[in-house]
Design a protein around this motif. Structure first.
Motif, short mmCIF file in Angstrom:
data_model
loop_
_atom_site.label_atom_id
_atom_site.label_comp_id
_atom_site.label_asym_id
_atom_site.label_seq_id
_atom_site.Cartn_x
_atom_site.Cartn_y
_atom_site.Cartn_z
N GLN A 1 49.20 -45.79 -6.17
CA GLN A 1 47.87 -45.58 -6.14
C GLN A 1 47.22 -44.60 -7.32
O GLN A 1 46.37 -44.89 -7.82
N THR B 1 48.50 -44.16 -10.19
CA THR B 1 48.78 -44.94 -11.38
C THR B 1 47.56 -45.91 -11.61
O THR B 1 47.03 -46.20 -12.67
N LYS B 2 47.13 -46.43 -10.53
CA LYS B 2 45.88 -47.50 -10.44
C LYS B 2 44.62 -46.74 -10.96
O LYS B 2 43.91 -46.90 -11.78
N THR B 3 44.53 -45.34 -10.55
CA THR B 3 43.53 -44.52 -10.68
C THR B 3 43.36 -43.98 -12.24
O THR B 3 42.22 -44.15 -12.92
N ASN C 1 45.09 -45.10 -14.58
CA ASN C 1 45.62 -46.37 -15.59
C ASN C 1 46.76 -45.90 -16.76
O ASN C 1 46.74 -46.04 -17.64
N ASP D 1 49.79 -56.22 -5.06
CA ASP D 1 48.08 -55.96 -5.37
C ASP D 1 48.07 -55.34 -6.75
O ASP D 1 46.92 -55.58 -7.29
N PHE D 2 48.77 -54.67 -7.03
CA PHE D 2 48.44 -53.93 -8.25
C PHE D 2 48.84 -54.77 -9.51
O PHE D 2 48.27 -54.99 -10.60
#
Length: 302
Positions: free
Chosen positions: A156, A158-160, A162, A209-210
């Protein structure tokens, strides 16, 4: 080939000022002349001098992690199935007992290591090596709920951010996306091999999902559905994965297995045969065995 993540994450770079002195003393005591009492004294003094030195947190984490596992000698009449043991005989040459080494874990000391690395992460939130070191230790301790939660948290984050992570010496992480994927796949393999099916699926779902168009992420999630017995869902994921990576023999095997369980034997043979056609020697032997077993089962059913 990607670097593996291991529990001991001591840095070996160049450090300056008084922190270098503490660091060098720690390395000497930890790696060359191990002395737990002296190390604890050193860590206390180190923290008093510089509570924000990242090397202090890494050193303390490694120390308490090591101290949380002790090897002892055990003597009993039952023995062990894990590792080597010495068989003790009596005067009549009959087995009187067994002596073997055993690892004893101390959860309280392990908790100290986790608390210390958490402090380091709070001070240096972009240091991915600290987070991966913590995750590895949780997996090694077989604390799979916490292991999984930390993995999901990193995904999560890492999604934020980038992939804006740092590694040793606060340097940007090289080839961040592939390195990240490879590390998470290692953790998924741990969950898979330890048969932590529910946790395995949670991570696989998060990675799909990622990376919705990544064939490995799709295939991994498909494997979790295969384990559950949800073959139609697994099949759809494997079909999408093979379209993205047509020569991937692992995905071919998953497809062959799924079709076989769905009793679509023609398609099962198709993918096992393709593995034989394009795979290396090990893959060919494996696929030949699968194909032979499939054909034998069909003959027996007639």
């Amino acid at each position: 080939m990607f670097r593996k993540i291991y529990v001991v994450i001591i840095l070996l770079g160049v450090h300056f000022g008084f922190s270098q002195t503490y660091y060098n003393q720690f390395i000497d005591l930890f790696q060359k002349h191990y002395d737990a009492q002296k190390i604890e004294h050193l860590l206390t003094e180190w923290h008093q001098k510089d509570a924000k030195d990242i090397q202090y947190y890494i050193a303390g984490y490694n120390f308490y992690l090591k101290e949380s596992k002790k090897e002892i000698l055990r003597l009993d009449t039952k023995g062990t199935n894990d590792g080597e043991q010495l068989v003790l005989k009596d005067s009549l040459n009959k087995t009187a007992g067994y002596m073997y080494s055993e690892i004893v874990k101390d959860d309280a000391v392990f908790a100290k290591s986790q608390a210390l690395i958490d402090e380091g992460i709070k001070l240096y939130p972009k240091r991915l090596d600290l987070r991966f070191g913590k995750i590895y230790a949780l997996g090694d301790a077989k604390k799979y709920d916490a292991f999984t939660n930390e993995i999901l948290n990193v995904i999560q984050l890492t999604k934020t951010n980038n992939f804006d992570w740092l590694w040793e010496d606060n340097k940007p992480l090289e080839d961040a996306i592939n390195f990240f994927k490879s590390a998470i796949q290692d953790y998924e393999n741990t969950l898979f091999n330890e048969r932590q099916d529910a946790q395995f699926k949670k991570v696989a779902l998060a990675m799909r999902d990622f990376f919705p168009d990544d064939p490995i992420a799709l295939s991994t999630l498909g494997s979790s559905y295969l384990i559950e017995g949800n073959y139609p869902e697994a099949l759809q994921l494997f079909i999408k994965a093979i379209q993205l990576s047509p020569d991937d023999t692992i995905i071919m095997n998953n497809l062959g297995e799924t079709y076989a369980r769905l009793k679509d034997y023609d398609n099962a043979k198709k993918y096992f045969s393709k593995m034989i056609a394009i795979g290396d020697e090990e893959t060919k032997k494996y696929a030949e065995a699968k194909l032979k077993k499939l054909e034998e089962n069909l003959i027996n059913k007639k």
